[in-house]
Design a protein around this motif. Structure first.
Motif, PDB file in Angstrom:
ATOM      1  N   PRO A  11       0.819  -1.043   0.118  1.00  0.00           N
ATOM      2  CA  PRO A  11      -0.126  -0.047  -0.204  1.00  0.00           C
ATOM      3  C   PRO A  11       0.800   1.304   0.113  1.00  0.00           C
ATOM      4  CG  PRO A  11       0.101  -1.012   2.247  1.00  0.00           C
ATOM      5  CD  PRO A  11       0.690  -2.087   1.241  1.00  0.00           C
ATOM      6  N   SER A  12       0.416   2.176  -0.583  1.00  0.00           N
ATOM      7  CA  SER A  12       0.794   3.532  -0.342  1.00  0.00           C
ATOM      8  C   SER A  12       0.702   4.338   0.740  1.00  0.00           C
ATOM      9  CB  SER A  12       0.316   4.514  -1.724  1.00  0.00           C
ATOM     10  OG  SER A  12       1.077   5.939  -1.565  1.00  0.00           O
ATOM     11  N   LEU A  13       1.561   4.825   1.213  1.00  0.00           N
ATOM     12  CA  LEU A  13       1.453   5.423   2.698  1.00  0.00           C
ATOM     13  C   LEU A  13       1.426   6.835   2.961  1.00  0.00           C
ATOM     14  CD1 LEU A  13       3.732   3.004   4.631  1.00  0.00           C
ATOM     15  CD2 LEU A  13       1.168   2.765   4.500  1.00  0.00           C
ATOM     16  N   GLY A  14       1.090   7.506   3.792  1.00  0.00           N
ATOM     17  CA  GLY A  14       1.140   8.950   4.052  1.00  0.00           C
ATOM     18  C   GLY A  14       1.138   9.096   5.504  1.00  0.00           C
ATOM     19  N   GLY A  15       1.469  10.504   5.710  1.00  0.00           N
ATOM     20  CA  GLY A  15       1.461  10.932   7.231  1.00  0.00           C
ATOM     21  C   GLY A  15       2.921  11.293   7.714  1.00  0.00           C
TER      22      GLY A  15
ATOM     23  N   VAL B 214       4.978   1.208   7.453  1.00  0.00           N
ATOM     24  CA  VAL B 214       5.734   0.069   6.965  1.00  0.00           C
ATOM     25  C   VAL B 214       6.337  -1.031   7.359  1.00  0.00           C
ATOM     26  CG1 VAL B 214       8.130   0.019   5.593  1.00  0.00           C
ATOM     27  CG2 VAL B 214       6.656   2.156   5.307  1.00  0.00           C
ATOM     28  N   ALA B 215       6.426  -0.949   8.312  1.00  0.00           N
ATOM     29  CA  ALA B 215       6.866  -2.395   9.254  1.00  0.00           C
ATOM     30  C   ALA B 215       5.900  -3.170   9.336  1.00  0.00           C
ATOM     31  CB  ALA B 215       7.472  -1.976  10.709  1.00  0.00           C
ATOM     32  N   ASP B 216       4.569  -2.630   9.428  1.00  0.00           N
ATOM     33  CA  ASP B 216       3.364  -3.735   9.547  1.00  0.00           C
ATOM     34  C   ASP B 216       3.163  -4.235   8.121  1.00  0.00           C
ATOM     35  OD1 ASP B 216       2.887  -3.118  12.523  1.00  0.00           O
ATOM     36  OD2 ASP B 216       1.297  -1.580  11.987  1.00  0.00           O
ATOM     37  N   ALA B 217       3.135  -3.558   7.211  1.00  0.00           N
ATOM     38  CA  ALA B 217       2.729  -4.016   5.801  1.00  0.00           C
ATOM     39  C   ALA B 217       4.027  -4.985   5.361  1.00  0.00           C
ATOM     40  CB  ALA B 217       2.893  -2.819   4.861  1.00  0.00           C
ATOM     41  N   LEU B 218       5.379  -4.684   5.766  1.00  0.00           N
ATOM     42  CA  LEU B 218       6.247  -5.557   5.749  1.00  0.00           C
ATOM     43  C   LEU B 218       6.173  -6.816   6.177  1.00  0.00           C
ATOM     44  CD1 LEU B 218       9.284  -3.220   5.784  1.00  0.00           C
ATOM     45  CD2 LEU B 218       8.533  -4.422   3.753  1.00  0.00           C
TER      46      LEU B 218
ATOM     47  N   GLU C 109     -13.412  -7.122   6.576  1.00  0.00           N
ATOM     48  CA  GLU C 109     -12.418  -6.738   5.919  1.00  0.00           C
ATOM     49  C   GLU C 109     -11.442  -8.022   5.467  1.00  0.00           C
ATOM     50  OE1 GLU C 109      -9.687  -3.857   7.498  1.00  0.00           O
ATOM     51  OE2 GLU C 109     -11.073  -2.954   9.119  1.00  0.00           O
ATOM     52  N   ILE C 110     -11.569  -9.138   6.273  1.00  0.00           N
ATOM     53  CA  ILE C 110     -10.958 -10.237   5.988  1.00  0.00           C
ATOM     54  C   ILE C 110     -11.611 -11.176   4.983  1.00  0.00           C
ATOM     55  CG2 ILE C 110     -10.138 -12.659   6.837  1.00  0.00           C
ATOM     56  CD1 ILE C 110     -10.292 -11.439   9.633  1.00  0.00           C
ATOM     57  N   VAL C 111     -12.930 -10.923   4.832  1.00  0.00           N
ATOM     58  CA  VAL C 111     -13.912 -11.775   3.834  1.00  0.00           C
ATOM     59  C   VAL C 111     -13.474 -10.709   2.376  1.00  0.00           C
ATOM     60  CG1 VAL C 111     -16.118 -12.285   2.986  1.00  0.00           C
ATOM     61  CG2 VAL C 111     -15.339 -12.615   5.281  1.00  0.00           C
ATOM     62  N   THR C 112     -13.463  -9.430   2.703  1.00  0.00           N
ATOM     63  CA  THR C 112     -13.310  -8.741   1.455  1.00  0.00           C
ATOM     64  C   THR C 112     -11.864  -8.868   0.739  1.00  0.00           C
ATOM     65  OG1 THR C 112     -14.756  -6.891   2.375  1.00  0.00           O
ATOM     66  CG2 THR C 112     -13.383  -6.323   0.619  1.00  0.00           C
ATOM     67  N   ALA C 113     -11.089  -8.848   1.722  1.00  0.00           N
ATOM     68  CA  ALA C 113      -9.557  -9.088   1.258  1.00  0.00           C
ATOM     69  C   ALA C 113      -9.579 -10.361   0.571  1.00  0.00           C
ATOM     70  CB  ALA C 113      -8.604  -9.103   2.442  1.00  0.00           C
ATOM     71  N   ALA C 114     -10.175 -11.415   1.068  1.00  0.00           N
ATOM     72  CA  ALA C 114      -9.984 -12.873   0.419  1.00  0.00           C
ATOM     73  C   ALA C 114     -10.425 -12.733  -0.966  1.00  0.00           C
ATOM     74  CB  ALA C 114     -10.527 -13.607   1.463  1.00  0.00           C
TER      75      ALA C 114
ATOM     76  N   ILE D 125      -2.000  -9.212   1.525  1.00  0.00           N
ATOM     77  CA  ILE D 125      -1.556  -8.281   2.788  1.00  0.00           C
ATOM     78  C   ILE D 125      -2.536  -7.765   3.470  1.00  0.00           C
ATOM     79  CG2 ILE D 125      -0.295  -6.339   3.026  1.00  0.00           C
ATOM     80  CD1 ILE D 125       1.497  -6.621   0.749  1.00  0.00           C
ATOM     81  N   ALA D 126      -3.535  -7.352   2.773  1.00  0.00           N
ATOM     82  CA  ALA D 126      -4.570  -6.853   3.655  1.00  0.00           C
ATOM     83  C   ALA D 126      -5.597  -8.130   4.260  1.00  0.00           C
ATOM     84  CB  ALA D 126      -5.886  -6.296   2.506  1.00  0.00           C
ATOM     85  N   TYR D 127      -5.666  -9.296   3.846  1.00  0.00           N
ATOM     86  CA  TYR D 127      -5.944 -10.098   4.580  1.00  0.00           C
ATOM     87  C   TYR D 127      -5.191 -10.475   5.809  1.00  0.00           C
ATOM     88  CZ  TYR D 127      -7.586 -15.335   5.538  1.00  0.00           C
ATOM     89  OH  TYR D 127      -7.631 -16.146   5.948  1.00  0.00           O
TER      90      TYR D 127
END
Length: 230
Positions: free
Chosen positions: A17-21, A30-34, A132-137, A143-145
């Motif tokens: 994902p693209s990140l901001g903030g 970034v650590a969470d996504a990695l 969210e889990i169902v949608t990501a699946a 990654i979202a899953y």
């Protein structure tokens, strides 16, 4: 395994994902996504990834990515490779089976006990995460899953009031590798596993401890298949 140069575009995960903030939020997110990409198998064991290459995927500078990777080094998830980047550490089938066994010993009885102790309002608050889990699946967003799955299960365990228990399970989940996730997406089987999160919530809200135990046992039984190498 043979290391691949991190300068090649193919070494980066497919869809981060693209990140901001702020800079600090860059590092944390970034650590969470990695971690999620690593658990989902999009960062492969034995391969080397550079901070600049991953930074392009995030749309941020290399600095927060490098800092996030150093956090993963401390957690034992990656090793530093001088002048190249970071190598993802390997996890054996034996280790994965041990992780699953420990998780089952902790998560199944703890979650089942919530059927008689958890606040219904607190349980309902986890329903959007389960969706969210169902949608990501359904979308094949691995990654979202993984990120939503971790939030759901650790959120449930947090309702037990045992912070150390949550920490232990969280660490086991970080060390897992779900190399078989993409195969489940391709076979249309990941959505069925995702739907079980809603089943768990429904059983908890019905105060049916045995049903919770049964769904949790079935749910964790799928984990080893997700760990299968493709």
């Amino acid at each position: 395994m043979t290391d691949r140069s991190s300068s090649a575009p193919s070494a980066a995960p497919a869809a981060l994902p693209s990140l901001g903030g702020t800079r600090s939020s860059y590092r944390e997110r970034v650590a969470d996504a990695l971690r999620a990409a690593l658990i989902a198998g999009e960062l492969r064991a034995g391969e080397v990834y550079s901070a600049p290459t991953l930074a392009v995927r995030f749309g941020v500078s290399a600095t927060p990515v490098r800092e996030a990777m150093l956090d993963l080094v401390k957690e034992g998830l990656v090793d530093t490779v001088p002048n190249k980047g970071f190598r993802v550490t390997a996890v054996s089938g034996k280790q994965l089976d041990e992780y699953k066994h420990i998780r089952a010993l902790i998560e199944i009885p703890t979650t089942a006990e919530l059927a008689t102790s958890a606040d219904p309002v607190a349980l309902e608050a986890l329903r959007p995460v389960a969706r969210e889990i169902v949608t990501a699946a359904a979308e094949g967003d691995l990654i979202a899953y993984v990120e939503a799955d971790i939030r759901f299960h650790l959120g449930l365990l947090a309702l037990s009031g045992n912070d150390h228990l949550v920490e232990v399970v969280g660490d086991l989940r970080k060390r897992s590798r779900l190399y078989g996730l993409q195969a489940l997406v391709d076979a249309g089987r990941l959505e069925a596993s995702a739907e079980e999160h809603l089943e768990i919530l429904d059983a908890l809200l019905e105060r049916d401890e045995e049903a919770v135990r049964a769904v949790m046992t079935r749910h964790l039984g799928h984990v080893r298949g997700m760990w299968a190498a493709d």
